[in-house]
Each structure stands twice: as C-alpha cells, then as structure tokens.
Design an enzyme around this catalytic site. Structure first.
Site, mmCIF file in Angstrom:
data_model
loop_
_atom_site.group_PDB
_atom_site.id
_atom_site.type_symbol
_atom_site.label_atom_id
_atom_site.label_comp_id
_atom_site.label_asym_id
_atom_site.label_seq_id
_atom_site.Cartn_x
_atom_site.Cartn_y
_atom_site.Cartn_z
ATOM 1 N N GLY A 45 0.779 -1.244 0.000
ATOM 2 C CA GLY A 45 0.000 0.000 0.000
ATOM 3 C C GLY A 45 0.803 1.283 0.000
ATOM 4 O O GLY A 45 0.358 2.296 -0.517
ATOM 5 N N GLU A 100 3.846 4.807 5.928
ATOM 6 C CA GLU A 100 2.576 4.067 5.954
ATOM 7 C C GLU A 100 1.584 4.704 4.991
ATOM 8 O O GLU A 100 1.628 5.924 4.759
ATOM 9 C CB GLU A 100 1.977 4.127 7.367
ATOM 10 N N ASP A 101 0.667 3.890 4.475
ATOM 11 C CA ASP A 101 -0.399 4.453 3.652
ATOM 12 C C ASP A 101 -1.504 5.050 4.523
ATOM 13 O O ASP A 101 -1.920 6.183 4.327
ATOM 14 C CB ASP A 101 -0.961 3.395 2.680
ATOM 15 N N ASP A 104 -5.243 3.306 10.881
ATOM 16 C CA ASP A 104 -6.660 3.153 11.178
ATOM 17 C C ASP A 104 -6.786 2.906 12.691
ATOM 18 O O ASP A 104 -6.703 3.835 13.475
ATOM 19 C CB ASP A 104 -7.141 1.978 10.312
ATOM 20 N N LYS A 132 -6.866 7.946 9.928
ATOM 21 C CA LYS A 132 -8.299 7.798 10.216
ATOM 22 C C LYS A 132 -8.460 7.850 11.725
ATOM 23 O O LYS A 132 -8.704 6.840 12.388
ATOM 24 C CB LYS A 132 -8.761 6.440 9.686
ATOM 25 N N PHE A 153 -14.083 3.872 3.971
ATOM 26 C CA PHE A 153 -13.121 2.983 3.325
ATOM 27 C C PHE A 153 -12.662 3.628 2.018
ATOM 28 O O PHE A 153 -13.474 3.973 1.165
ATOM 29 C CB PHE A 153 -13.745 1.613 3.042
ATOM 30 N N VAL A 154 -11.360 3.812 1.905
ATOM 31 C CA VAL A 154 -10.836 4.510 0.724
ATOM 32 C C VAL A 154 -9.894 3.621 -0.096
ATOM 33 O O VAL A 154 -9.287 2.689 0.430
ATOM 34 C CB VAL A 154 -10.098 5.817 1.115
ATOM 35 N N ASP A 160 -5.840 -0.459 -1.731
ATOM 36 C CA ASP A 160 -6.576 -1.401 -2.572
ATOM 37 C C ASP A 160 -7.912 -1.817 -1.971
ATOM 38 O O ASP A 160 -8.181 -1.611 -0.792
ATOM 39 C CB ASP A 160 -5.748 -2.671 -2.774
ATOM 40 N N ARG A 166 -5.128 0.282 -6.737
ATOM 41 C CA ARG A 166 -3.897 0.893 -6.226
ATOM 42 C C ARG A 166 -3.347 1.942 -7.196
ATOM 43 O O ARG A 166 -2.725 2.913 -6.783
ATOM 44 C CB ARG A 166 -2.814 -0.179 -6.019
HETATM 45 P P1 5GP Z 1 -4.758 -0.642 11.502
HETATM 46 O O1 5GP Z 1 -3.996 -1.691 12.220
HETATM 47 O O2 5GP Z 1 -4.250 0.756 11.731
HETATM 48 O O3 5GP Z 1 -6.228 -0.739 11.804
HETATM 49 O O4 5GP Z 1 -4.655 -1.055 9.995
HETATM 50 C C1 5GP Z 1 -4.105 -0.269 9.041
HETATM 51 C C2 5GP Z 1 -4.179 -1.030 7.741
HETATM 52 O O5 5GP Z 1 -5.542 -1.373 7.436
HETATM 53 C C3 5GP Z 1 -3.688 -0.183 6.589
HETATM 54 O O6 5GP Z 1 -2.295 -0.282 6.390
HETATM 55 C C4 5GP Z 1 -4.516 -0.725 5.436
HETATM 56 O O7 5GP Z 1 -3.899 -1.854 4.883
HETATM 57 C C5 5GP Z 1 -5.822 -1.164 6.078
HETATM 58 N N1 5GP Z 1 -6.849 -0.112 5.949
HETATM 59 C C6 5GP Z 1 -7.393 0.620 6.944
HETATM 60 N N2 5GP Z 1 -8.306 1.494 6.476
HETATM 61 C C7 5GP Z 1 -8.332 1.325 5.137
HETATM 62 C C8 5GP Z 1 -9.073 1.952 4.078
HETATM 63 O O8 5GP Z 1 -9.903 2.858 4.234
HETATM 64 N N3 5GP Z 1 -8.818 1.489 2.821
HETATM 65 C C9 5GP Z 1 -7.923 0.500 2.558
HETATM 66 N N4 5GP Z 1 -7.752 0.144 1.282
HETATM 67 N N5 5GP Z 1 -7.211 -0.112 3.529
HETATM 68 C C10 5GP Z 1 -7.415 0.295 4.815
#
Ligand code: 5GP
Length: 180
Positions: A45, A100-101, A104, A132, A153-154, A160, A166
């Site tokens: 990502g 990081e992308d 969340d 987020k 969700f983006v 992706d 992507r």
């Molecule tokens: P976390 O552990 O912070 O909840 O997870 C982060 C990961 O969840 C990101 O690196 C990504 O892979 C995925 N993710 C979280 N929100 C989104 C979203 O809105 N869109 C996409 N495509 N992936 C997300």
C-alpha cells in the site's frame, strides 16, 4: 466495469496529494538534514506514496521494503501480523522512518514499531499519508501526517480493495465498499 465506474467520491485529488507530498518532503528533509535516513516502505500500500516522497527528498537515503500480512480484523486479532518480507538494511544505530499508507486502529503499526524498536535504530518515526483518527484504538506518535480523513473505506494511490485500485492517482471511496 472500469475502475472509474466503481468510484463514489474523490476525497483527495492528484494535485492535493502531490502538493502535500512536497510539503512533507520539505519538512522531512529539514528534520534529517545531515543524516542518512533509512526509509521503510510497507508493501504494498505505501509504495506509491513512499516513492513520490523519496523523489522529493534531497537527503542521503536508503530505501528498503517490508511486507507484512495481517490476520483478519485487527480489532479482533490485536493487530497480530506476520513479517513475510523483512528489511534488507540493518537499521541499528541509524535514523529510520516508516512510511505508511493509512493508520486506522493503529494496531498493526504498534506491532511493527515494537518489532523495529527492538533493532535499536538511532531514531524511529512514522510518516503516514492518511490518518483515520476516529477509529484509533491505540495512540501512536505519528510525526508526519498527510491528511486526516473521515471513517470511510478509501482506495487509490496505493490503497486497494481486493488488490485493485492501487494505480488510481487519487484517493476515493467506492460505490460498494466492503462491509465494516
Ligand atoms: P490498523 O492496524 O491501523 O487498523 O490497519 C491499518 C491497515 O488497514 C492499513 O495499512 C490498510 O492496509 C488497512 N486499511 C485501513 N483502512 C483502510 C481503508 O480505508 N482502505 C484500505 N484500502 N485499507 C485500509
């Protein structure tokens, strides 16, 4: 159906993203002025963001990649991840920056930072394109944040859904998002 047909709303267009990437690069280049930085790009990502960022940095920079796999919903698995491709660079004693992308819940990143800290880098910071915040479960120090986005969700610019989207140059929501 084309990729574009699946898009509901563009949240951040290409110009907004590239302008912000340049601003972040400016900040990072000042903060690491005379240091040789190891930029850690998380596959897959973060690739587009990390490469655009790296291109804007005049610093001495080592670009390395890491791939992790997540087990299901991080909220249920406490963010347990498995490293499927580790770094090739040794970060001990060096300044390291994780790119990081999106952050969340923060659970995945917490696991990753713990793993990287154990390697004793000189410093360890995070640069995320998207934050987020509304969904955060664990507080993490995010030194550089591109944009704060709502709880949607983006996809696009590296992000992706089922490995698609992507390559879109913008960040958008889907008409049929995955159920939360
Ligand atoms: P976390 O552990 O912070 O909840 O997870 C982060 C990961 O969840 C990101 O690196 C990504 O892979 C995925 N993710 C979280 N929100 C989104 C979203 O809105 N869109 C996409 N495509 N992936 C997300």
């Amino acid at each position: 159906m084309s990729l574009q047909d699946a898009i509901a709303e563009v949240l951040l267009d290409e110009t907004q993203i590239q302008t912000r990437v340049r601003q972040l690069a400016q900040q990072i280049s000042e903060d690491y002025a005379d240091q040789e930085l190891v930029m850690i790009c998380l596959l897959r990502g973060s690739v587009f963001f990390a490469i655009d960022l790296a291109r804007q940095l005049p610093n001495r920079l080592l670009l390395d990649f890491m791939a992790i796999s997540r087990f299901g919903d991080p909220r249920e698995t406490a963010g347990v991840v498995r490293i499927i491709k580790d770094l090739e660079e040794n970060i001990t004693g060096k300044p390291a920056l994780v790119v990081e992308d999106i952050v969340d819940t923060g659970l995945t990143l917490r696991y990753l930072l713990k793993n990287l800290e154990a390697r004793n880098p000189q410093s360890l910071h995070v640069c995320t394109l998207l934050d987020k915040r509304a969904r955060r479960i664990v507080e993490l120090p995010l030194r550089y944040v591109g944009f704060e986005i709502p709880d949607k969700f983006v996809v696009g610019y590296g992000l992706d859904h089922k490995q698609l989207y992507r390559n879109l140059p913008f960040i958008a929501t889907l008409k049929s998002p995955p159920s939360a």
